[in-house]
Write an enzyme that holds these catalytic residues in place. Sequence first.
Site, PDB file in Angstrom:
ATOM      1  N   GLU A  83       4.877  -2.889 -14.102  1.00  0.00           N
ATOM      2  CA  GLU A  83       6.202  -3.396 -13.743  1.00  0.00           C
ATOM      3  C   GLU A  83       6.886  -3.965 -14.987  1.00  0.00           C
ATOM      4  OE1 GLU A  83       7.631  -3.078 -10.867  1.00  0.00           O
ATOM      5  OE2 GLU A  83       6.050  -2.806  -9.360  1.00  0.00           O
TER       6      GLU A  83
ATOM      7  N   TYR B 172       0.829  -1.199   0.000  1.00  0.00           N
ATOM      8  CA  TYR B 172       0.000   0.000   0.000  1.00  0.00           C
ATOM      9  C   TYR B 172       0.874   1.265   0.000  1.00  0.00           C
ATOM     10  CZ  TYR B 172      -3.219  -3.630   1.536  1.00  0.00           C
ATOM     11  OH  TYR B 172      -3.948  -4.782   1.627  1.00  0.00           O
TER      12      TYR B 172
END
Length: 395
Positions: A365, A346
Amino acid sequence: MDINVRSGDTIWYYSNLFNVPLKLIIDSNPQVNPSALAIGQIIKIPGYQVSSYKIQANDTFWKIATERRIAVDSLALLNPTVNPRRLQIGQSIRIPVKVTYRVVDGNQAYDYQVLTGHLNKLFEIYPFIRNETIGQSVMGKNLDELQIGRGSKIVHWNGSFHGNEWITTAVIMQFLNDYLLALTNKESIRGLDVGPFYDQVTLSIVPMVDPDGVNLVLNGPPEGEFGQEALRINQGSTDFSGWKANIRGVDLNNQYPAKWDVEAARKPKEPAFRDFPGYQPLTEPEAIAMAELAGERLFEKMLAFHTQGEVIYWGYEGLEPPRAMTIVNEFGRVSGYEPIRYVDSYAGYKDWFVKVYRQPGFTVELGEGVNPLPLSQFDEIYQETIGIFLASMYM
């Protein structure tokens, strides 16, 4: 390329003379009234540079223009004091050269200095790019936001939130160059006509969020107190290849108030080479600048490029809008990357963006391996990412 207005010239005429879309010339000259050009006024023509040429025996404007596949009047326009009927051997004239090649080579160690050099070249050739400094890094480096396009749909890309993920900046910058080339040369990318994107989308791009961290990874510690503190945080090692944080040892992608307390409880409690979320949210100037930018621009969607894993994270606590799934599935289709909705991590920019604005946000990513990814992967990563860049504009 700068030209001077002659009697009777119009922006529409320049568009046809140089074969450049009219809207790009208009947007390259925001202070100019297209309907009221003044003789002698300077007009910027995007997508062109000027070269010098020395007249040789038997040269004429017609011969020179024919050999270079340019309009004869473009030579007259760039050489107003030259009499084309009385060319002299050895005389220098100016020739317009359309830019059909990249000036950005992303396949290199891409530090802040390389970025700045490439940005300056792009600003010169493509003056319709709008540039705004949205803040400064801890060490005072400018955080640049680029804007391209006229559309009401604002799509945001950013790279290098983490110092050792600098290859993301290189990928973004090379695609940006390809997009600008396609716009000015009326070309397609992967079969897509990108001209309509310019009308429909405004791209907002922060290519390097953490310039101090990038330079630390690539160039080692700077002289002075910041370098000394970085060495201390790095336990005296001069190997900064694992450094993800900013120069003060704060992980910028753990700085946002989206379950920040959860991350703070399980992450380092003091500055570190990675993962320290700060003593409270939004303490670092780089993180603050990005938060303020989101509030000002109100992105229709946001893509934060990171490395590595070949995955795309797209959910946060069920607050992501339903269309985010459609978009991320398209990203996965064109790249081969795996969409992942939720992950036990988070306080990132994507998390906060989805929480606050309820718009699609994605952490992409790039590549696979150990950060920093080697440049041997650059071409493969770039090809995988092109489809994501395009899809972010048409979805």
